[in-house]
Design an enzyme around this catalytic site. Structure first.
Site, PDB file in Angstrom:
ATOM      1  NE  ARG A 129      -4.444  -1.215   9.842  1.00 30.72           N
ATOM      2  CZ  ARG A 129      -3.400  -0.622   9.281  1.00 30.72           C
ATOM      3  NH1 ARG A 129      -3.489   0.587   8.793  1.00 30.72           N
ATOM      4  NH2 ARG A 129      -2.261  -1.255   9.198  1.00 30.72           N
TER       5      ARG A 129
ATOM      6  NE  ARG B 298       7.234  -3.003   5.759  1.00 31.30           N
ATOM      7  CZ  ARG B 298       5.923  -2.742   5.809  1.00 31.30           C
ATOM      8  NH1 ARG B 298       5.242  -2.507   4.709  1.00 31.30           N
ATOM      9  NH2 ARG B 298       5.303  -2.756   6.965  1.00 31.30           N
TER      10      ARG B 298
ATOM     11  CE  LYS C  58      -2.339  -0.909   3.774  1.00 34.13           C
ATOM     12  NZ  LYS C  58      -1.647  -2.143   4.186  1.00 34.13           N
TER      13      LYS C  58
ATOM     14  NE  ARG D 226       6.273  -0.373   9.770  1.00 35.98           N
ATOM     15  CZ  ARG D 226       5.078  -0.307   9.170  1.00 35.98           C
ATOM     16  NH1 ARG D 226       4.971   0.224   7.973  1.00 35.98           N
ATOM     17  NH2 ARG D 226       4.008  -0.766   9.773  1.00 35.98           N
TER      18      ARG D 226
ATOM     19  NE  ARG E  56       1.928  -4.416  11.270  1.00 41.44           N
ATOM     20  CZ  ARG E  56       2.904  -4.267  10.377  1.00 41.44           C
ATOM     21  NH1 ARG E  56       4.037  -4.938  10.513  1.00 41.44           N
ATOM     22  NH2 ARG E  56       2.729  -3.481   9.357  1.00 41.44           N
TER      23      ARG E  56
END
Ligand code: AMP
Length: 217
Positions: free
Chosen positions: A88, A122, A17, A155, A166
């Site tokens: 969300r 990531r 996203k 992160r 998550r």
């Protein structure tokens, strides 16, 4: 609809996203409003529910009262936007409808195994927020941002246990939002895009979905 589209990007954590949202906002000259980025930049903000940091480090959603108010303020002066990370859950989707609604919803579809590989590899630039992946999209020089030379960091919430929470939050709370826009929101153009293509392949599909709506208006 004006020339400036109002777009919601939906997809699990790691679906792309942020990357696609930034490109899309650039292409249509609208703001990219990413609630996750806003919370990371304001992690210590005191609210009556505690700080965003407390929720983010557990991989849980920040309470609707806090998120909705922030989104209302960000969108108040804008004609068009690309919303990334919001809504969300269904309550947030209703709130967004009350704020004036959405033109196009793009769902980035990526399988669970792929999401886990993407999230754990990531890396993000601490300066400008550009995203990379150690295997799939490495920077020219390890640990250094191609765009601005900033340091690349992982992160905190991309660590394996938090990733698990998550993804559970996504399945329980956000999946119903995807179903809602697909099945019960006739005023919205809903498009599901294969998010496992190359970055450019995904972007071509995402862009086309939004272009179609802009041309039809
Ligand atoms: P993201 O960068 O979109 O994955 O968001 C990172 C974290 O910010 C999430 O795990 C949540 O804790 C929080 N967050 C971002 N957007 C929302 C939202 N719309 N509602 C609740 N929490 C959010």
């Amino acid at each position: 609809m004006s020339e400036s589209p109002r777009v919601v990007l939906l997809g699990a954590p790691g679906a792309g996203k942020g990357t696609q949202g930034r490109r899309l906002a650039d292409a249509f000259d609208v703001d990219h409003v990413a609630t996750g980025d806003i919370f990371r930049a304001n992690a210590d903000m005191e609210t009556e529910y505690g700080t965003p940091q407390e929720y983010m480090e557990r991989g849980e959603l920040v309470p609707d009262e806090v998120v909705n108010e922030i989104v209302r303020e960000y969108l108040s002066d804008l004609d068009g936007w690309v919303l990334d990370g919001y809504p969300r859950n269904l309550a947030q989707a209703e709130y967004l409808a009350d704020l004036g609604g959405v033109d196009v919803v793009v769902h980035l579809d990526v399988a669970r195994e792929e999401l886990i590989d993407r999230l754990t590899g990531r890396r993000e630039c601490a300066e400008c927020g550009a995203t990379y992946h150690v295997d799939f999209n490495p920077p020219e020089e390890a640990g250094v941002c191609d765009e601005c030379g900033g340091e690349l960091v992982q992160r905190e919430d991309d660590e394996p246990e938090t990733v698990e929470t998550r993804l559970e939050e996504y399945a329980a709370q956000t999946k119903p939002v995807v179903d809602f826009y697909r099945d019960d929101a006739p005023e919205v153009d809903f498009v599901s895009v294969d998010g496992e293509q190359s970055l450019d392949g995904v972007f071509a599909d995402v862009r086309e979905a939004v272009e179609r709506r802009v041309e039809d208006s």
